[in-house]
Write a protein that holds these residues in place. Structure first.
Motif, short mmCIF file in Angstrom:
data_model
loop_
_atom_site.label_atom_id
_atom_site.label_comp_id
_atom_site.label_asym_id
_atom_site.label_seq_id
_atom_site.Cartn_x
_atom_site.Cartn_y
_atom_site.Cartn_z
N ALA A 293 13.99 72.53 46.55
CA ALA A 293 15.38 72.23 46.17
C ALA A 293 16.02 71.28 47.18
CB ALA A 293 16.18 73.52 46.05
N GLU A 294 15.78 71.52 48.45
CA GLU A 294 16.37 70.67 49.49
C GLU A 294 15.87 69.23 49.37
OE1 GLU A 294 16.34 70.28 54.40
OE2 GLU A 294 15.68 72.14 53.43
N ALA A 295 14.55 69.06 49.20
CA ALA A 295 13.98 67.71 49.08
C ALA A 295 14.47 67.01 47.82
CB ALA A 295 12.45 67.79 49.09
N MET A 296 14.58 67.76 46.73
CA MET A 296 15.03 67.17 45.47
C MET A 296 16.48 66.71 45.56
SD MET A 296 14.88 68.88 41.69
CE MET A 296 13.15 69.28 41.95
N ILE A 297 17.32 67.54 46.14
CA ILE A 297 18.74 67.16 46.28
C ILE A 297 18.88 65.93 47.18
CG2 ILE A 297 20.94 67.93 47.23
CD1 ILE A 297 20.13 70.80 46.35
N ARG A 298 18.07 65.87 48.22
CA ARG A 298 18.13 64.73 49.15
C ARG A 298 17.73 63.43 48.45
NH1 ARG A 298 14.68 66.45 52.49
NH2 ARG A 298 12.89 65.26 51.71
N GLU A 299 16.63 63.44 47.72
CA GLU A 299 16.11 62.21 47.11
C GLU A 299 16.89 61.81 45.86
OE1 GLU A 299 13.99 60.25 48.53
OE2 GLU A 299 13.71 61.65 50.18
N MET A 300 17.18 62.76 44.98
CA MET A 300 17.89 62.41 43.75
C MET A 300 19.37 62.14 44.01
SD MET A 300 16.18 64.73 40.74
CE MET A 300 16.70 63.55 39.50
N GLY A 301 19.88 62.63 45.14
CA GLY A 301 21.27 62.33 45.50
C GLY A 301 21.50 60.87 45.80
N LYS A 302 20.41 60.11 46.04
CA LYS A 302 20.53 58.67 46.30
C LYS A 302 20.73 57.87 45.02
CE LYS A 302 17.33 59.18 50.22
NZ LYS A 302 16.00 58.80 50.76
N LEU A 307 22.27 57.89 36.34
CA LEU A 307 20.82 58.07 36.28
C LEU A 307 20.41 59.49 36.68
CD1 LEU A 307 19.42 54.68 37.67
CD2 LEU A 307 19.64 55.45 35.29
N ARG A 308 21.36 60.42 36.63
CA ARG A 308 21.07 61.84 36.87
C ARG A 308 21.59 62.64 35.67
NH1 ARG A 308 23.63 61.13 42.09
NH2 ARG A 308 25.22 62.61 41.39
N GLN A 309 20.89 62.53 34.56
CA GLN A 309 21.33 63.18 33.32
C GLN A 309 20.72 64.57 33.15
OE1 GLN A 309 23.60 61.89 31.15
NE2 GLN A 309 23.86 60.12 32.50
N SER A 310 19.43 64.72 33.47
CA SER A 310 18.79 66.03 33.32
C SER A 310 17.45 66.02 34.04
CB SER A 310 18.57 66.39 31.84
OG SER A 310 17.47 65.66 31.30
N LEU A 311 16.90 67.22 34.25
CA LEU A 311 15.57 67.40 34.83
C LEU A 311 14.84 68.46 34.03
CD1 LEU A 311 13.41 67.07 37.11
CD2 LEU A 311 14.63 68.89 38.33
N ASN A 321 15.32 78.07 42.90
CA ASN A 321 16.69 77.73 43.33
C ASN A 321 17.28 76.62 42.47
OD1 ASN A 321 16.17 79.58 45.29
ND2 ASN A 321 16.46 78.21 47.03
N TYR A 322 16.98 76.64 41.18
CA TYR A 322 17.45 75.58 40.30
C TYR A 322 18.97 75.52 40.21
CZ TYR A 322 18.23 79.13 36.68
OH TYR A 322 18.68 80.22 35.96
N ARG A 323 19.63 76.65 40.41
CA ARG A 323 21.10 76.63 40.35
C ARG A 323 21.68 75.77 41.47
NH1 ARG A 323 19.91 82.04 39.13
NH2 ARG A 323 20.61 82.73 37.06
N ASP A 324 21.05 75.79 42.66
CA ASP A 324 21.50 74.93 43.75
C ASP A 324 21.35 73.46 43.37
OD1 ASP A 324 21.97 77.23 45.18
OD2 ASP A 324 20.08 77.12 46.31
N ALA A 328 24.50 70.86 43.09
CA ALA A 328 24.59 69.74 44.03
C ALA A 328 24.52 68.39 43.31
CB ALA A 328 23.47 69.84 45.06
N LEU A 329 23.70 68.30 42.27
CA LEU A 329 23.49 67.01 41.59
C LEU A 329 24.31 66.89 40.32
CD1 LEU A 329 19.60 66.73 42.01
CD2 LEU A 329 21.37 65.62 43.38
N GLU A 330 25.01 67.98 39.93
CA GLU A 330 25.77 68.00 38.68
C GLU A 330 24.89 67.56 37.52
OE1 GLU A 330 29.22 65.62 39.30
OE2 GLU A 330 30.16 67.05 40.68
N MET A 331 23.74 68.20 37.40
CA MET A 331 22.70 67.81 36.45
C MET A 331 22.01 69.07 35.93
SD MET A 331 19.26 65.60 37.34
CE MET A 331 18.66 66.92 38.43
#
Length: 406
Positions: A293-302, A307-311, A321-324, A328-331
């Motif tokens: 979750a930490e790595a995903m938020i860091r990279e996709m936050g850029k 371009l952050r519609q869904s995963l 920890n998908y809720r985090d 964080a990404l509002e996605m």
């Protein structure tokens, strides 16, 4: 002007050129001016013959006429004869349909269709003598082996060193050299040069680039109590909007982990569905839910918000920890059905390509963040047939340059 020249005169001119008479002499004998003769051959000659004129302007050798013979003995696979091609040309000149031409010649319409498509000139015209000579040249044996060309071999070696498949290389060569057959090869030619015939000028060690060392993918995720409790309140893939399935709107991603030796190391993979753009997650120590979750938020936050519609992810515990991530990404995050990796087909295919660098059965923790950035950049610069041979990087750049298009 070419429009004033009768069909019979055109056929006579092309017949003379295709049996080896120099271009200007054929023009003189058939009563066509020199300028018109040059333009006719340029516009109506089949491409392979246009570049085969000899020093005196004539084709070397000649194409012998083929006679039908006894229909009872050649009915199974009778090649089209010079007479057949003359009939096709005359009927096309009279605007007779391909189906009717096939009926007149006693051949299937598909045979006529392939013949006309294969032997048209650049302007779309079809002439019997030109078509017959072009067909003769394609049948001529032995043919020069293309993989003795050092320039062609160097291109293939460079692309294969970057992880390109023979299929992609063949598609790219067709795209770059649509009218020069000697400058392109089929994927089967490459495979045979590497394995079967062991000939040509490709490097002898190049076959090793095809070895993915990948066995059948083991299904991940179970339907036990733990799996159900982790994702009991999560969105499922059936909840995704229709725009995700048809790839009409960019910004929808698929993700998974690529695992190393004994599942002790991992790399996270994210791929955007419409552009096939890849992001790799560096997980040097652990690949538990918190680390992923930490790595995903860091990279996709850029990424920009549009371009952050869904995963879409599978049901592995690494995304507990998908809720985090959603907060964080509002996605929104959607989860596949159990044992259904095909529901993330884009990601599965991307992981297969990434195994060129992240080999199965190896320790993936040796790859630094810079290594993963380089690997992702290399794959994102690779042309994709699904993008009409554009690269994912080009496709994403277009979206970033024009957010309104997204």
């Amino acid at each position: 002007m070419a429009k004033s020249i009768s069909f019979e005169v055109l056929e006579e001119f092309f017949d003379l050129v295709c049996v080896g008479v120099p271009l200007m002499r054929a023009a003189d004998w058939s009563g066509v001016s020199a300028d018109t003769a040059s333009r006719l051959w340029r516009e109506r000659g089949v491409m392979g013959l246009q570049i085969a004129l000899g020093a005196r302007g004539g084709l070397l050798g000649s194409a012998p006429p083929r006679h039908p013979g006894d229909e009872r003995t050649v009915r199974r696979r009778r090649p089209l004869t010079s007479e057949d091609r003359a009939v096709i040309a005359a009927l096309l000149h009279r605007r007779v349909s391909l189906r009717e031409i096939g009926r007149i010649l006693g051949r299937d319409v598909s045979v006529i269709s392939r013949e006309v498509a294969r032997n048209r000139g650049p302007d779309g015209s079809y002439h019997g003598p030109v078509a017959h000579r072009a067909a003769h040249e394609r049948r001529r044996r032995p043919k020069a082996f293309k993989l003795h060309d050092p320039t062609l071999c160097h291109s293939i070696e460079t692309w294969m060193d970057d992880g390109w498949s023979p299929g992609l290389i063949a598609a790219m060569l067709r795209n770059q050299q649509p009218h020069t057959k000697m400058a392109r090869v089929s994927h089967e030619t490459i495979y045979r040069a590497l394995y079967v015939q062991t000939r040509g000028s490709l490097r002898k060690d190049l076959a090793a680039q095809l070895l993915t060392k990948r066995k059948a993918r083991k299904p991940r995720g179970t339907e036990d109590g733990r799996g159900k409790s982790l994702y009991r309140e999560a969105f499922t893939i059936s909840d995704r909007p229709a725009e995700v399935a048809d790839r009409a709107v960019p910004g929808h991603w698929e993700g998974d982990l690529i695992l190393g030796t004994a599942n002790g190391s991992a790399v996270g993979t994210l791929v955007e569905r419409s552009t096939r753009f890849v992001i790799l997650l560096h997980l040097p120590g652990r690949h538990d839910a918190e680390s992923v979750a930490e790595a995903m938020i860091r990279e996709m936050g850029k990424l920009p918000e549009h371009l952050r519609q869904s995963l879409t992810w599978d049901r592995g515990s690494e995304l507990a920890n998908y809720r985090d991530v959603e907060a964080a990404l509002e996605m929104p995050v959607y989860f596949c059905d159990p044992h259904s990796p095909w529901q993330r087909g884009t990601n599965e295919n991307t992981n297969r390509l990434l195994r060129f660098w992240l080999e199965k059965g190896t320790d993936l923790s040796v790859h630094t963040a810079d290594d993963l950035t380089r690997i992702a950049a290399t794959l994102n610069k690779r042309p994709r047939p699904t993008l009409d041979l554009r690269t994912p990087a080009q496709a994403l750049a277009e979206l970033l340059a024009d957010p309104a298009a997204a």
